[in-house]
Motif scaffolding. Structure first.
Motif, PDB file in Angstrom:
ATOM      1  N   ALA A 148     -11.271  21.606  10.910  1.00 41.98           N
ATOM      2  CA  ALA A 148     -11.203  21.839  12.320  1.00 41.98           C
ATOM      3  C   ALA A 148     -10.074  22.269  13.199  1.00 41.98           C
ATOM      4  N   THR A 149      -9.781  20.647  13.335  1.00 39.38           N
ATOM      5  CA  THR A 149      -8.083  21.434  14.126  1.00 39.38           C
ATOM      6  C   THR A 149      -6.807  21.594  13.119  1.00 39.38           C
ATOM      7  N   GLY A 150      -7.328  21.565  12.302  1.00 36.87           N
ATOM      8  CA  GLY A 150      -5.898  22.616  11.216  1.00 36.87           C
ATOM      9  C   GLY A 150      -5.221  21.834  10.647  1.00 36.87           C
ATOM     10  N   GLN A 151      -5.055  20.600  11.070  1.00 32.68           N
ATOM     11  CA  GLN A 151      -4.580  19.639  10.118  1.00 32.68           C
ATOM     12  C   GLN A 151      -4.367  18.978   8.927  1.00 32.68           C
ATOM     13  N   GLY A 152      -5.762  20.243   8.508  1.00 34.61           N
ATOM     14  CA  GLY A 152      -6.257  19.661   7.105  1.00 34.61           C
ATOM     15  C   GLY A 152      -5.647  20.894   6.517  1.00 34.61           C
ATOM     16  N   GLN A 156      -7.850  19.205  -2.133  1.00 39.07           N
ATOM     17  CA  GLN A 156      -6.683  20.299  -0.286  1.00 39.07           C
ATOM     18  C   GLN A 156      -6.293  19.605   0.663  1.00 39.07           C
ATOM     19  N   ILE A 157      -6.907  19.202   1.602  1.00 38.85           N
ATOM     20  CA  ILE A 157      -7.284  18.810   3.016  1.00 38.85           C
ATOM     21  C   ILE A 157      -5.604  17.683   2.451  1.00 38.85           C
ATOM     22  N   TYR A 158      -6.110  16.573   2.017  1.00 36.15           N
ATOM     23  CA  TYR A 158      -5.315  15.476   1.654  1.00 36.15           C
ATOM     24  C   TYR A 158      -3.923  16.018   1.093  1.00 36.15           C
ATOM     25  N   ALA A 159      -3.853  16.808   0.081  1.00 38.46           N
ATOM     26  CA  ALA A 159      -1.932  17.247  -0.178  1.00 38.46           C
ATOM     27  C   ALA A 159      -0.704  18.631   0.564  1.00 38.46           C
ATOM     28  N   ARG A 160      -1.877  18.453   2.317  1.00 36.27           N
ATOM     29  CA  ARG A 160      -1.408  18.951   3.355  1.00 36.27           C
ATOM     30  C   ARG A 160      -0.726  18.925   4.209  1.00 36.27           C
ATOM     31  N   LEU A 161      -1.870  17.204   4.389  1.00 36.41           N
ATOM     32  CA  LEU A 161      -1.108  16.371   5.408  1.00 36.41           C
ATOM     33  C   LEU A 161      -0.254  15.349   3.891  1.00 36.41           C
ATOM     34  N   GLY A 162       0.212  15.265   3.406  1.00 41.09           N
ATOM     35  CA  GLY A 162       0.891  14.596   2.687  1.00 41.09           C
ATOM     36  C   GLY A 162       0.778  13.141   1.782  1.00 41.09           C
ATOM     37  N   TRP A 163      -1.210  12.842   1.661  1.00 36.07           N
ATOM     38  CA  TRP A 163      -1.901  12.195   2.119  1.00 36.07           C
ATOM     39  C   TRP A 163      -2.729  11.494   0.475  1.00 36.07           C
ATOM     40  N   THR A 164      -2.670  10.706   0.047  1.00 36.57           N
ATOM     41  CA  THR A 164      -2.979  10.594  -1.427  1.00 36.57           C
ATOM     42  C   THR A 164      -4.672   9.776  -1.496  1.00 36.57           C
ATOM     43  N   MET A 165      -5.852   9.340  -1.991  1.00 32.93           N
ATOM     44  CA  MET A 165      -6.389   8.637  -1.664  1.00 32.93           C
ATOM     45  C   MET A 165      -5.819   7.677  -2.565  1.00 32.93           C
ATOM     46  N   PHE A 166      -6.466   6.041  -3.098  1.00 30.44           N
ATOM     47  CA  PHE A 166      -6.179   5.142  -3.506  1.00 30.44           C
ATOM     48  C   PHE A 166      -6.779   5.445  -5.151  1.00 30.44           C
ATOM     49  N   ILE A 207       1.191  -1.104   0.139  1.00 28.55           N
ATOM     50  CA  ILE A 207      -0.098  -0.131   0.023  1.00 28.55           C
ATOM     51  C   ILE A 207       0.929   1.272  -0.300  1.00 28.55           C
ATOM     52  N   LYS A 208       0.441   2.068  -0.848  1.00 29.96           N
ATOM     53  CA  LYS A 208       1.321   3.311  -1.034  1.00 29.96           C
ATOM     54  C   LYS A 208       1.723   4.639   0.343  1.00 29.96           C
ATOM     55  N   GLN A 209       0.288   4.586   1.182  1.00 24.93           N
ATOM     56  CA  GLN A 209      -0.458   4.857   1.913  1.00 24.93           C
ATOM     57  C   GLN A 209       0.151   5.035   3.425  1.00 24.93           C
ATOM     58  N   SER A 210       0.640   5.785   4.033  1.00 24.84           N
ATOM     59  CA  SER A 210       0.541   5.794   5.419  1.00 24.84           C
ATOM     60  C   SER A 210      -0.685   4.798   6.068  1.00 24.84           C
ATOM     61  N   ASP A 211      -0.296   4.367   7.738  1.00 21.21           N
ATOM     62  CA  ASP A 211      -1.347   4.356   8.003  1.00 21.21           C
ATOM     63  C   ASP A 211      -2.273   4.813   8.432  1.00 21.21           C
ATOM     64  N   ALA A 212      -2.747   6.585   8.722  1.00 20.86           N
ATOM     65  CA  ALA A 212      -3.413   7.134   9.144  1.00 20.86           C
ATOM     66  C   ALA A 212      -4.146   7.178   8.316  1.00 20.86           C
ATOM     67  N   ASN A 213      -3.380   7.421   6.918  1.00 14.97           N
ATOM     68  CA  ASN A 213      -4.102   7.764   5.842  1.00 14.97           C
ATOM     69  C   ASN A 213      -4.558   6.520   4.616  1.00 14.97           C
ATOM     70  N   THR A 214      -4.502   5.142   5.345  1.00 11.14           N
ATOM     71  CA  THR A 214      -4.949   4.194   4.603  1.00 11.14           C
ATOM     72  C   THR A 214      -6.351   4.042   5.077  1.00 11.14           C
TER      73      THR A 214
END
Ligand SMILES: NC(=O)c1ccc[n+]([C@@H]2O[C@H](COP(=O)([O-])OP(=O)(O)OC[C@H]3O[C@@H](n4cnc5c(N)ncnc54)[C@H](O)[C@@H]3O)[C@@H](O)[C@H]2O)c1
Length: 306
Positions: free
Chosen positions: A302-306, A259-269, A185-192
């Protein structure tokens, strides 16, 4: 209510036992592994242990969550799976009926619905995602699925013979560990886990709450099987597009997710090959998971993480 909870030392059991106690239930935990929530250290496969568990005071309800499950496939034999998941369930059903138990909830799994063909997904030639409902006739691909499906059949049979109300919850993924396919899987655990909330996952708190609701509704239900998973945003019309280009479909429902995913460095399947539909539980049990992908995105905003 005085109730017997199997698997009381496990991941689900440790969330469910305190929740049931907070609601005023008297919980008797049974598990081979000792813990603060386990009064009886023993196996459901041992008939004497099960019989004596019902003897120490009138048990009114059983929640049977104890099991060998998918992570155990490497370490245990097929016979171990049959002893714990099939014979163990049989022991509990027969002793429940013998002791006048009023309701029974069985923790099953959506995993039993995955045949080899469904698992192959796009790589196996699938042209559209599978829309998974309770109407399907499962063809489990491993001993875990076969043992859980057999246990479901025992639940149905003993309900038909005795009228013991039995609710079967086929829960999606709620384990905290990384996927056993994490290496591909390309994604991190939290992303997955975030991605999976779209179609195959729920939180352990929601899994526990589904059991609370099932316990409450069992006498009205009689017997039924329910998929329990976070509500997906998709419709059946999305099936082909989900296989071909899942990120585009998700962006239609959640325009700011890229945008939210990009800021976290996340990707969709790239591709989503199955969607578990929990709408039967919503309609008949009145249960819907509190946390879905939508709530998770709102939290990230809300937490600004995104
Ligand atoms: N974790 C998931 O993602 C997931 C998904 C679908 C279904 N489930 C089901 O949910 C239930 C709980 O799973 P979990 O995630 O808490 O797993 P877990 O392994 O943390 O807990 C299972 C518990 O069952 C106990 N157990 C094993 N053999 C037993 C026996 N012979 N008698 C009594 N208890 C026994 C284990 O000691 C453990 O404490 C299981 O029935 C599992 O099949 C889990």
């Amino acid at each position: 209510m005085r109730l017997l909870l199997t698997g009381s030392s496990g991941w689900l059991g440790q969330t469910l036992a305190p929740r049931l106690q907070a609601l005023g239930h008297d919980v008797v935990g049974l598990d081979p592994v000792p813990s603060a929530h386990t009064a009886i250290v023993g196996s459901v496969a041992d008939r004497e242990v099960v019989r004596s568990a019902f003897g120490g005071g009138r048990i009114q309800a059983v929640i049977h969550a104890g099991a060998l499950h998918k992570p155990h496939i490497e370490r245990y034999t097929a016979s171990d799976f049959i002893a714990t998941n099939v014979t163990g369930t049989l022991n509990l059903l027969e002793e429940s009926i013998a002791h006048g138990v009023e309701r029974f909830v069985f923790t099953s799994t959506t995993s039993l619905m995955i045949s080899r063909r469904i698992r192959a997904g796009r790589a196996g030639g699938a042209r559209q995602a599978e829309w998974m409902t309770e109407e399907m006739s499962p063809q489990p691909r491993n001993i875990y699925g076969v043992s859980k499906l057999s246990a479901e059949h025992l639940c149905r049979l003993y309900h038909e013979q005795s009228k013991l109300p039995v609710v079967v919850l086929r829960t999606g993924r709620f384990f905290p560990e990384a996927d056993d396919m994490a290496h591909v899987i390309k994604q991190s655990d939290a992303n997955t886990k975030a991605n999976e909330l779209l179609f195959r996952r729920l939180t352990v708190a929601d899994a526990a709450e589904a059991h609370v609701v099932a316990l409450d509704k069992a006498p009205d239900v009689g017997f039924d099987i329910f998929i329990i998973s976070a509500p997906p945003p998709f419709s059946r019309d999305d099936r082909a597009a989900l296989i071909d280009d899942a990120p585009a479909v998700v962006a239609r429902y959640f325009p700011d997710y890229p945008q939210i995913y990009a800021r976290l460095g996340w990707t969709m399947f790239d591709s989503i090959d199955r969607i578990y539909d929990p709408s039967h539980a919503a309609r008949r049990l009145g249960f819907t998971c509190r946390t879905s992908f939508s709530e998770l995105l709102a939290e990230l905003r809300a937490t600004g993480q995104g």
